[in-house]
Structures are given as structure tokens and as C-alpha cells.
Design an enzyme around this catalytic site. Structure first.
Site, mmCIF file in Angstrom:
data_model
loop_
_atom_site.group_PDB
_atom_site.id
_atom_site.type_symbol
_atom_site.label_atom_id
_atom_site.label_comp_id
_atom_site.label_asym_id
_atom_site.label_seq_id
_atom_site.Cartn_x
_atom_site.Cartn_y
_atom_site.Cartn_z
ATOM 1 N N GLU A 9 73.270 59.167 94.070
ATOM 2 C CA GLU A 9 73.343 60.020 93.212
ATOM 3 C C GLU A 9 72.035 60.887 93.356
ATOM 4 O OE1 GLU A 9 75.468 60.793 89.644
ATOM 5 O OE2 GLU A 9 76.433 59.118 90.051
ATOM 6 N N ASP A 82 76.578 56.030 90.544
ATOM 7 C CA ASP A 82 76.205 55.488 89.173
ATOM 8 C C ASP A 82 77.514 54.632 88.973
ATOM 9 O OD1 ASP A 82 74.036 56.722 89.001
ATOM 10 O OD2 ASP A 82 74.485 58.233 87.490
ATOM 11 N N ASP A 84 79.697 54.078 86.749
ATOM 12 C CA ASP A 84 80.639 54.441 85.601
ATOM 13 C C ASP A 84 81.572 55.289 86.088
ATOM 14 O OD1 ASP A 84 79.373 56.783 86.030
ATOM 15 O OD2 ASP A 84 78.101 56.849 84.235
ATOM 16 N N GLU A 86 82.269 58.370 86.004
ATOM 17 C CA GLU A 86 81.668 59.790 86.594
ATOM 18 C C GLU A 86 81.186 59.361 87.932
ATOM 19 O OE1 GLU A 86 80.505 63.706 85.815
ATOM 20 O OE2 GLU A 86 81.419 62.432 84.418
ATOM 21 N N TYR A 300 70.939 50.609 83.735
ATOM 22 C CA TYR A 300 71.743 51.871 83.723
ATOM 23 C C TYR A 300 71.772 52.339 82.009
ATOM 24 C CZ TYR A 300 75.033 55.465 84.721
ATOM 25 O OH TYR A 300 75.694 56.479 84.965
ATOM 26 N N ARG A 302 73.950 54.697 80.384
ATOM 27 C CA ARG A 302 74.974 55.042 79.737
ATOM 28 C C ARG A 302 75.875 53.871 79.610
ATOM 29 N NH1 ARG A 302 73.876 58.950 83.472
ATOM 30 N NH2 ARG A 302 72.995 60.830 82.612
ATOM 31 N N HIS A 346 79.478 46.685 81.848
ATOM 32 C CA HIS A 346 78.192 47.247 81.538
ATOM 33 C C HIS A 346 77.276 46.251 80.843
ATOM 34 C CE1 HIS A 346 78.989 51.821 82.572
ATOM 35 N NE2 HIS A 346 78.960 50.923 83.615
#
Length: 610
Positions: A9, A82, A84, A86, A300, A302, A346
Site C-alpha cells: 500500500e 495491509d 486487515d 481494508e 501492525y 490496527r 492479529h
């Protein structure tokens, strides 16, 4: 000749990852999202099974063309956005935007940007997880529906430039509800009564607090009651009734999640949630460390998991044993019971390498980056260390039919506290209780009565708002910062010395939302929506089901509101600055770049000032 293309990203990661993978891999960045719903319309075909209409984001055309060219040359394409929902959605959008249907395409994720993690992710390449993509699409569409159907209504009825959002409207409501509680609060009087007592042979007197009568605990509610107790203590004999010794264990903290990191950084470092996330992003993507090159310093950022990878746990224990000694290593693992709303692929937020201590990296980091890294490093290290242990002494003293208590504690083993003390834990002020035992006689030095009033609940700060949103299951780790930033930017809320206060415009918007769209600003409805999105992510609910159940009710509510709502006039704030062109008092206006002064005589007088 590179025969594999890896797409990440953010351009900041490209250099770091390229270094790990070598010359057979080309690494490129998509710069975040490449396709989205159009800005100029709802972008969801309500008549046709709620199909979203995605278009290339403005300005991304050239970037996509160059990525297409790279993809054409490659044998394999790895989408490494990433880890997640998103990120999963961005990978899916890239798949279509780059026309990769005829290619060998793999999805890879890594929780930290280290050589091991990146190499490992290539071994565990998989297909794009459509459940995660659909959960993200559903969220995007729900947010779009609320924003695009309700915001124009607020423009028409209040003023242009306002907005409504699915999560931001609930956050605003939570702040308004607290403001109402504060306004409705009626303080109640209460008293405390402390006594200073002298122990034979000790230099310093000890202070004990009023507990109640010898039969039961009781509070003091008035001056008369305090006076009457003090009268009965006149000439009374103070004597130690019981002495209890014990041990108190203070548990090591859990490592950070997104929410706890935002809260602690706010309390300790005075960072806004937005600043914390911006700095954490830099630490995750990679920083130039002297002698090491670009290194991703944290995992990470988030996440709502407190899990730690086995390898990282083992390394941390070995580090602690070597640096602090065997007895400092945590004996048993503690974990946070999660409320079922966790993306538990995560880990918690931790340093990628515990050996990169704050001292090692200090030279290479700017001040605020260093302070945030130090906070994360200390918290993680502490979470792998043993509990702190205190020896406690509590003493009950009686006199004239009343009882008083006093207590002291002494640190026996500092455990994790040798590395980290939480913001809320002030140092304990301790008095020496010396060699007191049952039956010890004490001499009264002075009585210290004091009047108090109960306090209203505190105003929200960014930290306490994040905590409230998380506890009530509203939003996800990635939404806290943008939500708070939006309600401040829209001037629904102002921030003064950490506290958040609702503005007049915020109150009006909240009132309209509660009156016309009660379900959207209903806390349990929004939390329930989150758990439905989690069910889409795990494949047990179809995403279109959520969207098609939500939209008709919203549409009906908007139609009613358009008919029934009266226009609300919000007056501009008048200042004592006089317009030097026409002599009227200028008013405060708000533009995209913040406040400015404008002449109220617009359009005849167009004078403005910064």
C-alpha cells in the site's frame, strides 16, 4: 530480470521490502485505495440488487497504468496490502483495476515488516478472502448511505458543510449525553474527618481516616454530624483494635492494542489519537536506523488483539532473563478475555525486535517518534515480566465509639515496574506504621474535618472517548482516530485543554439525529451492526442482506425528515473587530482552513481578515 511483482500500500514500505526480497522481485506501491464509490452520487444501484459502482479514484490513472505494465512483465503477482479488511478490499480492487484475471495472483500478509515475516508470508500465500472483502464493502456502503442521504438534509435545514456519519453521529451522541449528565448534576455535600495520632517513640504522627462507628461503616453528610463526632472524641482514648498484614500483587499490563495505545499516548505524551496513529504508521513502515538501514520497528498498528506470537514471546523472555534476571520473567501467561469482536489473526502492538531498545534507536528517531516507540517497547517488555508484589499493613483504631483506619504498603518485588509504570498509577505515598500492634495506645494530635461536594462526571477527552467507543463495541481500531478528527473538524465538538465540549451546532445536529434517525444514533444498534459485519467476515452472513435490510428504513426516515424538519438558524459569533470598509462588527466564519473574520454585510461588503 524480476519475475515476481509485489504490490504494497505505502511507498515507505517499498525500500524495506525490496531489501529483503532481492533482485527477482519488483516491489511497487498502490498508495492506498485505487477504486472507490464516485464522489458525485450515491454510487449504489438501489434498484439493481444494491450493486456498488466503483470507479478509479481521481489522479490514480497514471499509477495504475504503470502497475499494469509491471504486472504484464511478471509471472506472479503478490498483493501485499495491509493485514486487515481494508487491506483485503484494496487487494481485491487492485485485482480488477489491474485486470489480473489471467495472471497467477496471490494474497500475502505480514504483521511486521521484517525479513522473516516477509519471507514467511510468501510461503503462506493464499487467495483473496472474499468474506473479508465483503465485510469491508458492506461497511463502506452503510457509511456511504448514511453520509449521502442525511448530510444534504443537514445542509438544507441547518447550514452547508455539515455531515452525518454512521459512527461519527454515535460518537457525537455519546459526548452530548455526557454533557447532559453534567448539566443535570446536583452536587451533594459530604465530609471527611482525618486524625493525626502520635505513637510513642515515633517522631512523625500517623494520619488515619474516619471509617464509622465501632459497629458499622458510615459516611458524614453534614457539618452538624462532623461536629457531633468531634465532640464525642473529646478526651476519648485512641487504641489500636487490630493490625492485619498481607500481600498485594500488582499484575503486569497487557501489551497494547490500538485503543489502549491511543489512550496511554494521550495520557502520558499528550498526543491526539490522530498523531499517535500517524507516528505508529511510520514506526511500522520503517525508519532508518544507524548501522541497520530501514527497519520496521513495530508490528501492525490496527489491532484489537493482545495475543503475542510464540517466537516473539520466547525472544522477550530470553532478553528479560539476560537483562534483569530469571526472577523477572513472567511465570504464567495472562490474556484479555475478548468480547468476541476480535480479528484475532492479529497480534498486539509490539516492537519487532526487543533488542532494539529505546537507547539503541534514540539517535535515529525524531523526538515524538522516539517517545512513542519507547512507550510501546516498555509496555511490551513489562507484559512479559512478573507481577510486582507489595507487603501491606492495615490498622483499625477505635475511640469514643468510633473507628478509624490507616494503611501502608511496602514494595517487596518491583517486577514489571522496573520497566514500566502506567499513567494512572501515581507513586504511593506511604507512612511508616512502625511497630504498631493490637492494644497500642495513641495520642490525639489534631482533628482535621473537611467539607467536600460530589463531582459531576468528567468531560470526555480523546482517550476516554476511545475507551467508551471500544467498550460499547462501536467502530473498529482503524476508525477511532478518523471519527474523532471528523467531529472536531466539523466543529460539532471543540477540544480545550484535552477536554471535548459540544458546540451549539453539535447540539443541533445531535438533536435532529436523535429525533429523526433514532436507530442510527442508537448505541446498541451501531454495536450490533459491528457484530453483523464480523459475521460477514467469518462467512456466516451475506453482506447484501445487511445492506438491503438497512437502506429502505433509512430512505423512509429521510423522507419524513425532509417534510417535518424546520430550518434551524445558527447565528454567527460577533466579535469586537470593526470592519474597516463599512464599520460593522465582523463575525467569525469557518472555511476549509479554519476560522477567519468576515463582514456580516456580505454580499455588499466582501471584506475578510485572518
Amino acid at each position: 530480470m524480476a519475475n515476481s511483482l509485489v504490490i504494497v500500500e505505502s511507498p515507505a514500505k517499498v525500500k524495506t521490502i525490496k531489501k529483503f526480497l532481492g533482485s527477482t522481485y519488483e516491489v511497487d506501491a498502490s498508495n492506498g485505495h485505487v477504486r472507490d464509490l464516485p464522489k458525485s452520487q450515491l454510487g449504489i444501484d438501489v434498484e439493481n440488487d444494491y450493486e456498488p459502482k466503483y470507479i478509479t479514484i481521481r489522479g490514480k490513472g497514471e499509477l495504475l497504468a504503470s502497475l499494469r505494465k509491471e504486472a504484464k512483465k511478471a509471472d506472479k503477482v503478490y498483493l501485499a496490502t495491509d493485514p486487515d479488511r481494508e487491506g483485503e478490499a484494496i487487494s481485491w480492487h487492485l485485482y480488477y483495476a489491474l485486470k489480473l484475471e489471467s495472471k497467477k495472483v496471490y494474497r500475502i500478509t505480514f504483521n511486521e515488516i521484517t525479513k522473516n515475516a516477509v519471507k514467511e508470508s510468501l510461503k503462506n500465500a493464499r487467495e483473496i478472502d472474499m468474506n473479508l472483502v465483503d465485510a469491508q464493502q458492506a461497511r463502506r456502503m452503510l457509511d456511504r448511505m448514511v453520509g449521502y442521504r442525511i448530510s444534504p438534509l443537514l445542509w438544507a435545514k441547518i447550514k452547508r458543510g455539515l455531515s452525518a456519519g454512521r459512527v461519527q453521529s454515535v460518537a457525537l451522541r455519546i459526548i452530548c449525553d455526557r454533557e447532559d449528565e453534567i448539566n443535570a448534576f446536583i452536587p451533594e455535600e459530604y465530609w471527611s474527618l482525618d486524625v493525626n495520632l502520635k505513637v510513642k517513640g515515633e517522631k512523625k504522627p500517623i494520619c488515619a481516616k474516619y471509617y464509622g462507628t465501632t459497629e458499622k461503616k458510615q459516611g458524614i453528610t453534614s457539618k452538624e454530624q462532623a461536629d457531633s463526632i468531634m465532640d464525642s472524641l473529646n478526651g476519648a482514648k485512641f487504641e489500636v483494635k487490630e493490625v492485619r498484614h498481607g500481600e498485594r500483587v500488582k499484575k503486569a499490563p497487557l501489551p497494547f492494542t490500538t485503543s489502549t495505545l491511543q489512550q496511554e499516548a494521550s495520557k502520558v505524551l499528550n498526543f491526539s489519537t490522530q498523531k499517535t496513529m500517524r507516528l505508529a504508521q511510520q514506526l511500522y513502515e520503517g525508519v532508518d536506523i544507524k548501522g541497520e538501514g530501514t527497519v520496521g520497528l513495530i508490528t501492525y498498528l490496527r489491532t484489537d488483539s493482545t495475543r503475542i506470537a510464540e517466537e516473539a514471546d520466547a525472544t522477550a523472555r530470553a532478553f528479560i532473563k539476560e537483562q534483569y534476571g530469571e526472577k523477572y520473567v513472567i511465570k504464567n501467561e495472562q490474556s484479555k478475555k475478548n468480547g468476541g469482536k476480535i480479528q484475532d489473526a492479529h497480534e498486539a502492538i509490539r516492537p519487532t525486535d526487543i533488542a532494539l531498545t529505546p537507547t539503541v534507536v534514540k539517535e535515529s528517531l525524531q523526538r515524538d517518534l522516539f517517545r512513542l516507540y519507547q512507550l510501546i517497547w516498555k509496555r511490551f517488555t513489562a507484559s512479559r515480566m512478573d507481577n510486582a508484589v507489595y507487603e501491606t499493613t492495615s490498622v483499625k483504631i477505635t475511640a469514643g465509639g468510633h473507628s478509624f483506619t490507616t494503611a501502608a504498603s511496602r514494595l517487596l518485588f518491583d517486577g514489571f515496574m522496573s520497566v514500566y509504570v502506567e499513567a494512572d498509577d501515581e507513586e504511593e505515598h506511604n507512612q511508616a506504621l512502625g511497630n504498631m500492634e493490637k492494644g497500642t495506645k495513641l495520642k490525639l494530635e489534631e482533628l482535621l474535618p473537611s467539607q467536600h461536594f460530589t463531582q459531576p462526571p468528567a468531560h470526555y477527552t480523546e482517550a476516554s472517548l476511545v475507551k467508551a467507543l471500544e467498550e460499547q463495541g462501536i467502530g473498529r481500531p482503524s476508525t477511532y482516530a478518523p471519527t474523532i478528527t471528523t467531529i472536531i473538524a466539523r466543529r460539532y465538538v471543540v477540544k480545550e485543554s484535552k477536554n471535548l465540549y459540544v458546540t451549539e451546532i453539535g447540539e443541533v445536529v445531535n438533536r435532529i439525529m436523535k429525533q429523526m434517525f433514532p436507530s442510527i444514533v442508537d448505541i446498541s444498534f451501531t454495536a450490533n451492526m459491528e457484530s453483523l459485519l464480523d459475521k460477514v467476515a467469518d462467512g456466516s452472513v451475506k453482506w447484501k442482506t445487511i445492506v438491503e435490510n438497512f437502506y429502505p428504513d433509512l430512505e423512509a426516515a429521510v423522507e419524513v425528515a425532509e417534510k417535518e424538519l424546520q430550518k434551524v438558524k445558527i447565528e454567527d459569533e460577533v466579535t469586537d473587530v470593526v470592519c474597516d470598509q463599512c464599520g460593522r462588527n465582523m463575525v467569525v466564519k469557518y472555511g476549509p482552513h479554519g476560522k477567519f473574520l468576515a463582514c456580516p454585510g456580505f454580499p455588499e461588503c466582501r471584506n475578510t481578515k485572518p
